[in-house]
Design a protein around this motif. Structure first.
Motif, PDB file in Angstrom:
ATOM      1  N   GLN A 277       0.822  -1.197   0.000  1.00 30.22           N
ATOM      2  CA  GLN A 277       0.000   0.000   0.000  1.00 30.22           C
ATOM      3  C   GLN A 277       0.870   1.267   0.000  1.00 30.22           C
ATOM      4  N   PRO A 278       0.418   2.364  -0.666  1.00 28.42           N
ATOM      5  CA  PRO A 278      -0.833   2.496  -1.418  1.00 28.42           C
ATOM      6  C   PRO A 278      -0.726   1.854  -2.799  1.00 28.42           C
ATOM      7  N   ASN A 279      -1.781   1.187  -3.198  1.00 28.45           N
ATOM      8  CA  ASN A 279      -1.805   0.586  -4.538  1.00 28.45           C
ATOM      9  C   ASN A 279      -3.090   0.902  -5.300  1.00 28.45           C
ATOM     10  N   TYR A 280      -3.938   1.782  -4.727  1.00 32.78           N
ATOM     11  CA  TYR A 280      -5.242   2.065  -5.326  1.00 32.78           C
ATOM     12  C   TYR A 280      -5.115   2.608  -6.741  1.00 32.78           C
ATOM     13  N   PHE A 281      -4.014   3.313  -7.040  1.00 32.99           N
ATOM     14  CA  PHE A 281      -3.891   3.976  -8.344  1.00 32.99           C
ATOM     15  C   PHE A 281      -3.665   2.996  -9.487  1.00 32.99           C
ATOM     16  N   TYR A 282      -3.480   1.719  -9.203  1.00 32.29           N
ATOM     17  CA  TYR A 282      -3.355   0.727 -10.278  1.00 32.29           C
ATOM     18  C   TYR A 282      -4.713   0.202 -10.743  1.00 32.29           C
ATOM     19  N   HIS A 283      -5.781   0.551 -10.026  1.00 34.13           N
ATOM     20  CA  HIS A 283      -7.098  -0.022 -10.342  1.00 34.13           C
ATOM     21  C   HIS A 283      -7.923   0.908 -11.217  1.00 34.13           C
ATOM     22  N   THR A 284      -8.400   2.010 -10.678  1.00 33.83           N
ATOM     23  CA  THR A 284      -9.156   2.985 -11.464  1.00 33.83           C
ATOM     24  C   THR A 284      -8.739   4.383 -11.042  1.00 33.83           C
TER      25      THR A 284
ATOM     26  N   ALA B  18      -8.843  -5.736  -5.118  1.00 35.44           N
ATOM     27  CA  ALA B  18      -8.808  -5.536  -6.568  1.00 35.44           C
ATOM     28  C   ALA B  18      -7.613  -4.687  -6.980  1.00 35.44           C
ATOM     29  N   SER B  19      -7.311  -3.632  -6.216  1.00 35.82           N
ATOM     30  CA  SER B  19      -6.146  -2.807  -6.562  1.00 35.82           C
ATOM     31  C   SER B  19      -4.845  -3.542  -6.240  1.00 35.82           C
ATOM     32  N   HIS B  20      -4.872  -4.383  -5.214  1.00 32.18           N
ATOM     33  CA  HIS B  20      -3.741  -5.252  -4.894  1.00 32.18           C
ATOM     34  C   HIS B  20      -3.407  -6.140  -6.094  1.00 32.18           C
ATOM     35  N   GLN B  21      -4.425  -6.754  -6.681  1.00 35.96           N
ATOM     36  CA  GLN B  21      -4.224  -7.607  -7.847  1.00 35.96           C
ATOM     37  C   GLN B  21      -3.831  -6.791  -9.075  1.00 35.96           C
ATOM     38  N   ALA B  22      -4.396  -5.605  -9.214  1.00 37.71           N
ATOM     39  CA  ALA B  22      -4.022  -4.746 -10.337  1.00 37.71           C
ATOM     40  C   ALA B  22      -2.554  -4.353 -10.257  1.00 37.71           C
ATOM     41  N   ALA B  23      -2.052  -4.168  -9.035  1.00 39.69           N
ATOM     42  CA  ALA B  23      -0.637  -3.853  -8.854  1.00 39.69           C
ATOM     43  C   ALA B  23       0.237  -5.023  -9.297  1.00 39.69           C
ATOM     44  N   LEU B  24      -0.189  -6.250  -8.984  1.00 37.24           N
ATOM     45  CA  LEU B  24       0.566  -7.415  -9.422  1.00 37.24           C
ATOM     46  C   LEU B  24       0.556  -7.520 -10.942  1.00 37.24           C
TER      47      LEU B  24
END
Length: 271
Positions: free
Chosen positions: A187-194, A203-209
């Protein structure tokens, strides 16, 4: 793990990449793999991720264990021999194929065997900005950290892998032990999702991967261009809770934190 490669032989001939995907939980990694949303990881490890237990519930503790030779433990009832170990009496997981060092940590052990040891840091415990942030990087002959490698830069993995490619090129002809702590999934990883999202979620955790996966060819192509094969170890140091049973984050005793993915494979040099 009868099929484990002989680490003594590996260390005689190959470069070694040890990469930690900081904060990656097992279920998230396994799900994306099955959905083929991490095609580059699938290319190098077609059998998928192995479910393991981490020796530490947060970065600092886990990496101290890793660098002493205690990598994530396969989640099976039987005892599994370790790849690497610092010698101590009474070890029940040091086998015939385990590479045992006389040093207190495997990084120094590899250096004593003639490896160039290099760390490319990611999260704060590798940033060398404080005394605490210097402890882990100080194990290596060379260590690098830049703010663009850290958790707040959406391009952190690309920046880390491009630095790694430069290091690999500069070390051509030398046997290399390269460690990379990938920060993007932490974290933070929210910016990889939307663009609208401002809160970290699974979901953003997976988007970061998925983002890390998209950058993987930078690193693998650089390693494959060398004059020797590379033994690759990729794992998480710990997972992260996103509200399961009311838990959030890590440094807590929850399965989402303790269950981590791991994989190892030999990356062949280009012909």
């Amino acid at each position: 793990m009868d099929g484990m490669l002989n680490m003594k032989e590996i260390a005689r001939d190959m470069n070694i990449l040890f990469m930690t995907l900081d904060s990656l939980r097992y279920d998230a990694a396994a799900s994306l793999f099955l959905e083929n949303r991490t095609p580059n990881f699938r290319r190098y490890m077609p059998e998928g991720w192995q479910r393991c237990s981490t020796p530490g519930s947060f970065t600092y503790a886990a990496h101290h264990a890793f660098f002493a030779g205690f990598l994530p433990t396969p989640a099976t009832p039987e005892k599994t021999p370790r790849m690497f170990a610092a010698r101590f009496a009474g070890s029940e997981t040091t086998g015939e194929k385990t590479l045992v060092f006389e040093t207190a940590d495997i990084v120094s052990g590899f250096a004593e065997q003639g490896f160039k040891t290099v760390c490319i840091g990611g999260v704060g415990f590798f940033n060398k900005q404080t005394a605490l942030g210097c402890v882990l990087p100080s194990l290596f002959q060379e260590s690098y950290w830049d703010r663009s490698y850290g958790v707040t830069d959406p391009a952190s993995t690309r920046n880390q892998f491009e630095k790694a490619a430069t290091v690999i090129s500069e070390c051509a002809g030398q046997q290399l032990f390269l460690f990379i702590n990938v920060s993007a999934i932490h974290q933070p990883n929210y910016f990889y999702h939307t663009n609208e999202q401002t809160t970290d979620t699974i979901a953003s955790h997976q988007a970061a991967l998925a983002y890390v996966d998209s950058q993987l060819p930078i690193l693998m192509d650089a390693l494959a261009s060398q004059d020797r094969d590379t033994f690759c170890i990729i794992c998480s140091d710990h997972g992260t809770a996103y509200g399961e049973e009311g838990y959030y984050g890590h440094r807590i005793g929850h399965p989402s934190v303790w269950e981590v993915p791991m994989a190892s494979f030999v990356l062949k040099k280009k012909a």
